[in-house]
Write a protein that holds these residues in place. Structure first.
Motif, PDB file in Angstrom:
ATOM      1  N   SER A  83      -5.074  -5.836   6.980  1.00  0.00           N
ATOM      2  CA  SER A  83      -4.492  -6.124   6.159  1.00  0.00           C
ATOM      3  C   SER A  83      -4.352  -6.372   4.875  1.00  0.00           C
ATOM      4  O   SER A  83      -4.604  -7.644   5.351  1.00  0.00           O
ATOM      5  N   VAL A  84      -3.743  -5.707   3.796  1.00  0.00           N
ATOM      6  CA  VAL A  84      -3.960  -6.578   2.195  1.00  0.00           C
ATOM      7  C   VAL A  84      -3.143  -6.168   2.493  1.00  0.00           C
ATOM      8  O   VAL A  84      -2.316  -5.340   2.026  1.00  0.00           O
ATOM      9  N   ILE A  85      -2.423  -7.414   1.818  1.00  0.00           N
ATOM     10  CA  ILE A  85      -0.943  -7.851   1.444  1.00  0.00           C
ATOM     11  C   ILE A  85      -0.959  -7.955  -0.055  1.00  0.00           C
ATOM     12  O   ILE A  85      -1.554  -9.579  -0.799  1.00  0.00           O
ATOM     13  N   LEU A  86      -0.431  -7.342  -1.296  1.00  0.00           N
ATOM     14  CA  LEU A  86      -0.821  -7.512  -2.412  1.00  0.00           C
ATOM     15  C   LEU A  86       0.476  -8.666  -3.784  1.00  0.00           C
ATOM     16  O   LEU A  86       1.379  -8.597  -2.678  1.00  0.00           O
ATOM     17  N   PRO A  87       0.064  -8.950  -4.916  1.00  0.00           N
ATOM     18  CA  PRO A  87       0.648  -9.944  -5.402  1.00  0.00           C
ATOM     19  C   PRO A  87       2.387  -9.271  -5.531  1.00  0.00           C
ATOM     20  O   PRO A  87       1.919  -8.205  -5.542  1.00  0.00           O
ATOM     21  N   GLY A  88       3.382  -9.707  -5.366  1.00  0.00           N
ATOM     22  CA  GLY A  88       4.920  -9.873  -5.741  1.00  0.00           C
ATOM     23  C   GLY A  88       5.033  -8.285  -4.449  1.00  0.00           C
ATOM     24  O   GLY A  88       6.187  -8.315  -4.797  1.00  0.00           O
ATOM     25  N   VAL A  89       5.188  -8.512  -3.498  1.00  0.00           N
ATOM     26  CA  VAL A  89       5.714  -7.360  -2.736  1.00  0.00           C
ATOM     27  C   VAL A  89       6.417  -8.720  -1.673  1.00  0.00           C
ATOM     28  O   VAL A  89       6.027  -9.795  -1.298  1.00  0.00           O
ATOM     29  N   THR A  90       7.517  -8.075  -1.558  1.00  0.00           N
ATOM     30  CA  THR A  90       8.281  -7.921  -0.190  1.00  0.00           C
ATOM     31  C   THR A  90       8.195  -6.986   1.006  1.00  0.00           C
ATOM     32  O   THR A  90       8.091  -5.928   0.920  1.00  0.00           O
ATOM     33  N   ILE A  91       8.342  -7.554   1.836  1.00  0.00           N
ATOM     34  CA  ILE A  91       8.669  -7.018   3.252  1.00  0.00           C
ATOM     35  C   ILE A  91       9.338  -7.224   3.968  1.00  0.00           C
ATOM     36  O   ILE A  91       9.688  -8.403   4.645  1.00  0.00           O
ATOM     37  N   GLY A  92      10.650  -6.493   4.307  1.00  0.00           N
ATOM     38  CA  GLY A  92      11.852  -6.576   5.257  1.00  0.00           C
ATOM     39  C   GLY A  92      11.656  -6.658   6.144  1.00  0.00           C
ATOM     40  O   GLY A  92      10.912  -6.335   7.038  1.00  0.00           O
ATOM     41  N   ASP A  93      12.827  -6.861   6.769  1.00  0.00           N
ATOM     42  CA  ASP A  93      13.084  -7.351   8.710  1.00  0.00           C
ATOM     43  C   ASP A  93      12.958  -6.431   9.557  1.00  0.00           C
ATOM     44  O   ASP A  93      13.028  -5.234   9.381  1.00  0.00           O
ATOM     45  N   GLY A  94      12.131  -7.020  10.214  1.00  0.00           N
ATOM     46  CA  GLY A  94      12.071  -5.388  11.485  1.00  0.00           C
ATOM     47  C   GLY A  94      11.193  -4.551  11.485  1.00  0.00           C
ATOM     48  O   GLY A  94      10.664  -4.008  12.007  1.00  0.00           O
ATOM     49  N   THR A  95      10.302  -5.027   9.996  1.00  0.00           N
ATOM     50  CA  THR A  95       9.083  -3.888   9.564  1.00  0.00           C
ATOM     51  C   THR A  95       7.857  -4.026  10.150  1.00  0.00           C
ATOM     52  O   THR A  95       7.342  -5.174  10.560  1.00  0.00           O
ATOM     53  N   THR A  96       7.497  -3.067  10.484  1.00  0.00           N
ATOM     54  CA  THR A  96       5.392  -2.968  11.528  1.00  0.00           C
ATOM     55  C   THR A  96       4.419  -2.350   9.905  1.00  0.00           C
ATOM     56  O   THR A  96       4.822  -1.285   9.384  1.00  0.00           O
ATOM     57  N   ILE A  97       3.423  -3.438   9.885  1.00  0.00           N
ATOM     58  CA  ILE A  97       2.934  -2.287   9.040  1.00  0.00           C
ATOM     59  C   ILE A  97       0.905  -1.896   9.369  1.00  0.00           C
ATOM     60  O   ILE A  97       1.013  -3.176  10.883  1.00  0.00           O
ATOM     61  N   GLY A  98       1.166  -1.337   9.496  1.00  0.00           N
ATOM     62  CA  GLY A  98      -0.145  -0.541  10.427  1.00  0.00           C
ATOM     63  C   GLY A  98      -1.199  -1.164  10.112  1.00  0.00           C
ATOM     64  O   GLY A  98      -1.598  -1.688   8.707  1.00  0.00           O
ATOM     65  N   ALA A  99      -2.440  -1.629  11.066  1.00  0.00           N
ATOM     66  CA  ALA A  99      -3.456  -2.118  10.794  1.00  0.00           C
ATOM     67  C   ALA A  99      -4.206  -2.008   9.647  1.00  0.00           C
ATOM     68  O   ALA A  99      -4.997  -0.389   9.545  1.00  0.00           O
ATOM     69  N   GLY A 100      -5.127  -2.337   8.923  1.00  0.00           N
ATOM     70  CA  GLY A 100      -5.834  -2.048   8.098  1.00  0.00           C
ATOM     71  C   GLY A 100      -5.225  -1.365   6.714  1.00  0.00           C
ATOM     72  O   GLY A 100      -5.766  -1.045   5.428  1.00  0.00           O
ATOM     73  N   SER A 101      -3.748  -1.667   6.386  1.00  0.00           N
ATOM     74  CA  SER A 101      -3.218  -0.670   5.978  1.00  0.00           C
ATOM     75  C   SER A 101      -3.354  -2.247   3.775  1.00  0.00           C
ATOM     76  O   SER A 101      -3.783  -2.899   4.245  1.00  0.00           O
ATOM     77  N   VAL A 102      -2.937  -1.614   3.041  1.00  0.00           N
ATOM     78  CA  VAL A 102      -3.117  -1.918   1.654  1.00  0.00           C
ATOM     79  C   VAL A 102      -1.677  -2.033   0.973  1.00  0.00           C
ATOM     80  O   VAL A 102      -1.060  -0.614   0.913  1.00  0.00           O
ATOM     81  N   VAL A 103      -0.508  -2.732   1.133  1.00  0.00           N
ATOM     82  CA  VAL A 103       0.317  -2.700   0.786  1.00  0.00           C
ATOM     83  C   VAL A 103       0.199  -2.891  -1.189  1.00  0.00           C
ATOM     84  O   VAL A 103       0.639  -4.730  -0.903  1.00  0.00           O
ATOM     85  N   THR A 104       0.642  -2.100  -1.442  1.00  0.00           N
ATOM     86  CA  THR A 104       0.032  -2.495  -3.159  1.00  0.00           C
ATOM     87  C   THR A 104       1.898  -2.656  -3.504  1.00  0.00           C
ATOM     88  O   THR A 104       1.999  -3.257  -4.783  1.00  0.00           O
ATOM     89  N   ARG A 105       3.121  -2.543  -2.986  1.00  0.00           N
ATOM     90  CA  ARG A 105       4.449  -2.163  -3.619  1.00  0.00           C
ATOM     91  C   ARG A 105       5.775  -2.822  -2.121  1.00  0.00           C
ATOM     92  O   ARG A 105       5.057  -2.569  -0.919  1.00  0.00           O
ATOM     93  N   SER A 106       6.695  -3.495  -2.230  1.00  0.00           N
ATOM     94  CA  SER A 106       7.411  -3.660  -1.616  1.00  0.00           C
ATOM     95  C   SER A 106       7.643  -2.763  -0.417  1.00  0.00           C
ATOM     96  O   SER A 106       7.699  -1.753  -0.875  1.00  0.00           O
ATOM     97  N   ILE A 107       7.646  -3.140   0.571  1.00  0.00           N
ATOM     98  CA  ILE A 107       8.750  -2.172   1.968  1.00  0.00           C
ATOM     99  C   ILE A 107       9.836  -2.040   2.506  1.00  0.00           C
ATOM    100  O   ILE A 107       9.626  -3.818   2.608  1.00  0.00           O
TER     101      ILE A 107
END
Length: 189
Positions: A148-172
């Motif tokens: 996975s790739v996490i981009l600048p400025g992103v926040t990922i909340g507690d207890g979350t799962t990000i699937g393999a190969g994801s591109v996280v462009t905004r907060s989750i």
């Protein structure tokens, strides 16, 4: 007048070739080289290197080599964090990872980006582009799937799962499963 490091941490355009940044960048490269070339069963040496490389870390932190950073000192890890091999953390701003969080193999976390205007991107100081950086925050009990790739400025909340190969462009948000390019919420937990 702000130093280039102060501009970097404030999210402003900065010159990464400034001596104070360049000096820490080189130190981080030496420390990561030593870490990546230390036997995985030499816990004392690995711990001492992480103490010098990272900004802070809690108890029971495991980082599998190879592990690559820009500065290292802007990385702050909670307790019981596992970071798998081949991860790249471009920590030109703060990267915070909460307790009981796992980072899969090959995950890239980027705090740094460059202006889209070519004139603003160019630096008068050598081959390096002007940059800006925004913090990345990953909560407690999060799982980031491999590659996975996490981009600048992103926040990922507690207890979350990000699937393999994801591109996280905004907060989750917290307590969801999210995946894709761009990463989006698939279901709530």
């Amino acid at each position: 007048m702000k130093t280039e490091k102060e501009k970097m941490l404030a999210g402003e355009i900065y010159d990464c070739s400034a001596p104070e940044l360049w000096e820490r960048w080189h130190l981080a490269k030496r420390l990561q080289w030593e870490y990546n070339n230390t036997p995985s069963d030499d816990a004392g040496r690995l711990s001492a290197l992480l103490d010098r490389l990272l900004g802070s870390r809690g108890e029971q932190v495991w980082i599998s080599a190879p592990f690559l950073v820009d500065y290292g000192e802007n990385i702050h890890l909670g307790h019981h964090v596992e970071i798998n091999m081949d991860c790249v953390f471009l920590d030109c701003n703060r990267i915070t990872i909460g307790d009981y969080t796992g980072i899969g193999p090959g995950v890239h976390i980027y705090t740094v980006f460059h202006p889209t205007d070519p004139g603003e991107r160019r630096s008068a100081n050598g081959p390096f582009w002007n940059s800006a950086a925004l913090p990345v925050t990953i909560g407690n009990n999060v799982w980031i799937g491999g590659r996975s790739v996490i981009l600048p400025g992103v926040t990922i909340g507690d207890g979350t799962t990000i699937g393999a190969g994801s591109v996280v462009t905004r907060s989750i948000p917290a307590h969801v499963v999210a995946a894709g390019n761009p990463c989006r919420v698939i279901r709530h937990l």
